[in-house]
Design an enzyme around this catalytic site. Structure first.
Site, PDB file in Angstrom:
ATOM      1  N   CYS A  46      41.543  31.811  40.348  1.00 50.42           N
ATOM      2  CA  CYS A  46      41.049  32.603  39.224  1.00 50.42           C
ATOM      3  C   CYS A  46      42.147  33.040  38.261  1.00 50.42           C
ATOM      4  CB  CYS A  46      40.300  33.825  39.741  1.00 50.42           C
ATOM      5  SG  CYS A  46      41.307  34.924  40.739  1.00 50.42           S
ATOM      6  N   GLU A  85      32.524  30.096  42.720  1.00 49.93           N
ATOM      7  CA  GLU A  85      32.826  31.497  42.417  1.00 49.93           C
ATOM      8  C   GLU A  85      34.147  31.581  41.671  1.00 49.93           C
ATOM      9  OE1 GLU A  85      35.267  34.985  43.339  1.00 49.93           O
ATOM     10  OE2 GLU A  85      35.502  33.022  44.261  1.00 49.93           O
ATOM     11  N   ARG A 129      33.441  44.879  41.719  1.00 50.58           N
ATOM     12  CA  ARG A 129      34.114  43.590  41.602  1.00 50.58           C
ATOM     13  C   ARG A 129      33.116  42.601  41.002  1.00 50.58           C
ATOM     14  NH1 ARG A 129      38.836  41.432  43.681  1.00 50.58           N
ATOM     15  NH2 ARG A 129      38.804  39.218  44.154  1.00 50.58           N
ATOM     16  N   ARG A 131      32.038  39.142  39.556  1.00 47.66           N
ATOM     17  CA  ARG A 131      32.459  37.760  39.733  1.00 47.66           C
ATOM     18  C   ARG A 131      31.431  36.823  39.110  1.00 47.66           C
ATOM     19  NH1 ARG A 131      37.662  37.705  41.186  1.00 47.66           N
ATOM     20  NH2 ARG A 131      37.453  35.822  42.389  1.00 47.66           N
TER      21      ARG A 131
END
Length: 170
Positions: A46, A85, A129, A131
């Site tokens: 990421c 993800e 969080r 995502r």
């Protein structure tokens, strides 16, 4: 049937949890060396797409191009489904061009895809969080991402001690 990670500590954690040591660098593993499978679960690094990183995207030749290894593996194995993800910032990285490339790549492999941003806080995890999640199916599937709940957990909800009524646990 297969796992891959180059991070030593992630690999040790994976081994402790699943009794298997992940294979190493996915860029050096031929798709035909991976056993057949029906579902691919994957995350690609990421940092290249995160606002807290250098924001280089696909220009980061070390980490930014690993998405294309996922494409290479999907193309070879043609799984029935995949779940990917990454960070929320992927949605708007490079004014949306990065996401457009990802969508076109996956659709070009013959998959029906859907993606959304999910916040772990809405699923009882005591951490905000957000995502990016993307699912792809090799046929039309009536799929909806889970919505979660707007119940925000408190620290005392996850402490497993007999007396968790301490006023500092908010």
């Amino acid at each position: 049937v297969f796992s891959s990670d180059i991070d030593k500590f992630a690999s040790l954690t994976y081994e402790a949890n699943f009794g298997e040591i992940p294979h190493g660098d996915i860029t050096t593993i031929a798709a035909n060396e991976i056993p057949n499978f029906d579902i691919l679960l994957g995350g690609f690094p990421c940092q290249p797409f995160s606002y807290s990183g250098r924001n280089e995207g696909f220009e980061d030749k070390t980490r930014g191009t690993l998405f294309f290894d996922i494409v290479r593996i999907i193309k070879h194995h043609k799984p029935k489904m995949f779940l990917l993800e990454n960070v929320k910032g992927l949605k708007s990285h490079n004014s949306g061009e990065t996401l457009k490339i990802i969508e076109e790549s996956l659709i070009g492999l013959g998959y029906n895809i859907s993606w959304t941003i999910i916040d772990s806080l809405k699923f009882g995890v005591p951490q905000k969080r957000e995502r990016w999640y993307c699912v792809g199916f090799d046929k039309d599937i009536d799929f909806e991402f889970p919505k979660g709940k707007n119940i925000i957990p408190k620290l005392r909800d996850i402490i497993r001690e007999e007396d968790n009524n301490d006023e500092t646990l908010k």
